[in-house]
Design a protein around this motif. Structure first.
Motif, PDB file in Angstrom:
ATOM      1  N   LYS A  48      -6.315  -1.877  17.608  1.00 18.88           N
ATOM      2  CA  LYS A  48      -7.108  -0.997  16.742  1.00 18.88           C
ATOM      3  C   LYS A  48      -8.571  -1.293  17.034  1.00 18.88           C
ATOM      4  N   ARG A  72      -5.136   2.945  17.672  1.00 21.31           N
ATOM      5  CA  ARG A  72      -6.052   3.581  16.736  1.00 21.31           C
ATOM      6  C   ARG A  72      -7.479   3.213  17.106  1.00 21.31           C
ATOM      7  N   THR A  74     -11.713   3.787  15.839  1.00 24.16           N
ATOM      8  CA  THR A  74     -12.729   4.272  14.913  1.00 24.16           C
ATOM      9  C   THR A  74     -14.034   4.357  15.691  1.00 24.16           C
ATOM     10  N   GLU A  94      -4.386   7.593  17.174  1.00 25.50           N
ATOM     11  CA  GLU A  94      -4.979   7.888  15.871  1.00 25.50           C
ATOM     12  C   GLU A  94      -6.486   7.674  15.969  1.00 25.50           C
ATOM     13  N   GLU A  96     -10.294   7.895  13.918  1.00 22.94           N
ATOM     14  CA  GLU A  96     -11.135   8.045  12.738  1.00 22.94           C
ATOM     15  C   GLU A  96     -12.558   8.307  13.207  1.00 22.94           C
ATOM     16  N   ARG A 135      -4.421  12.112  13.143  1.00 18.57           N
ATOM     17  CA  ARG A 135      -3.403  12.144  14.192  1.00 18.57           C
ATOM     18  C   ARG A 135      -2.779  13.534  14.235  1.00 18.57           C
TER      19      ARG A 135
END
Length: 248
Positions: A48, A72, A74, A94, A96, A135
């Motif tokens: 992540k 993921r 960000t 995923e 963000e 997602r």
């Protein structure tokens, strides 16, 4: 007090599957490419990442992305990376998305021990109202969307509550560093590096020049050694230009 680790592979050896990473850099400027490559060689997955962007195809965090090691991310910017686009739309990644200033402040707050803060950035958008795709389902639909965030008015102005970011590890690149972990960044290569260095529970720094304690002017140190747990000497790091605007 000597925090120098002989090899990048040893410095990242305890980063396991599913770990969260704050990674310095902006575009390809100031990225910890030696540590990223070592992490790629380690074969960990499900990472992540928190970084301004996710590298480019085949370079920086793009190396881990292409290998399917990031679950993921960000960040603020997702351009210049076709594999990123493919994975996101296919539902493999995923994502963000965060306004750039908010991302910087979330990292800074995490390093300062501040759990959350209010900001006007994103009020009236999906950032605050929710519904931003995190997602996709691989068929054009949204499999997971962001939740609404708390908003509050101060002096007649609306603000949205943003949570601070603290990660398991941080990977940063510095121009100079000493054996105690004090770091100096060079010009624009500082970018997100000081913020990420403070936000990681364990911070690993690659440094172009390794000096002895006392050689750095205390007034010029950007990241104090208290934030850094490991230092790797990387004198021959390759620096790529993301977009060349003049001829060679």
């Amino acid at each position: 007090m000597d925090k120098v680790v002989a090899a990048a592979a040893d410095a990242v050896a305890d980063i396991g599957d599913g770990a969260s990473l704050a990674v310095g850099g902006f575009g390809l400027c100031g990225i910890p490419s030696v540590l990223i490559d070592a992490l790629h060689e380690a074969g960990v997955s499900g990472l992540k990442t928190v970084s301004n962007n996710c590298g480019v195809d085949g370079w920086g965090l793009g190396v881990l992305l292409r290998a399917g090691k990031i679950a993921r991310t960000t960040g603020s910017y997702v351009g210049e990376n076709k594999e990123f686009e493919r994975q996101f739309l296919a539902g493999e990644l995923e994502v963000e998305l965060v306004p750039q200033g908010t991302l910087a402040e979330r990292l800074r707050a995490g390093g300062a021990g501040i759990p959350a803060f209010y900001t006007p950035a994103g009020v009236g958008t999906q950032i605050a109202d929710g519904g931003l795709p995190l997602r996709y389902d691989g068929k054009g639909g949204v499999a997971l969307a962001s939740e609404p965030k708390e908003t509050r008015a101060f002096d007649g102005v609306d603000y949205v509550l943003e949570r601070a970011i603290v990660t398991d590890f941080a990977l940063v690149h510095a121009w100079k560093g000493d054996r105690h972990g004090n770091l100096v960044y060079k010009e624009s290569a500082a970018n997100f590096n000081p913020l990420c260095a403070a936000a990681g529970k364990v911070t690993i720094a690659e440094v172009e020049e390794l000096v002895e304690p006392g050689e750095l002017d205390p007034a010029e140190i950007h990241t104090p050694g208290i934030f850094v747990q490991r230092v790797v000497h990387a004198p021959d790091v390759v620096k790529r230009i993301e977009k060349r605007t003049v001829s060679a």
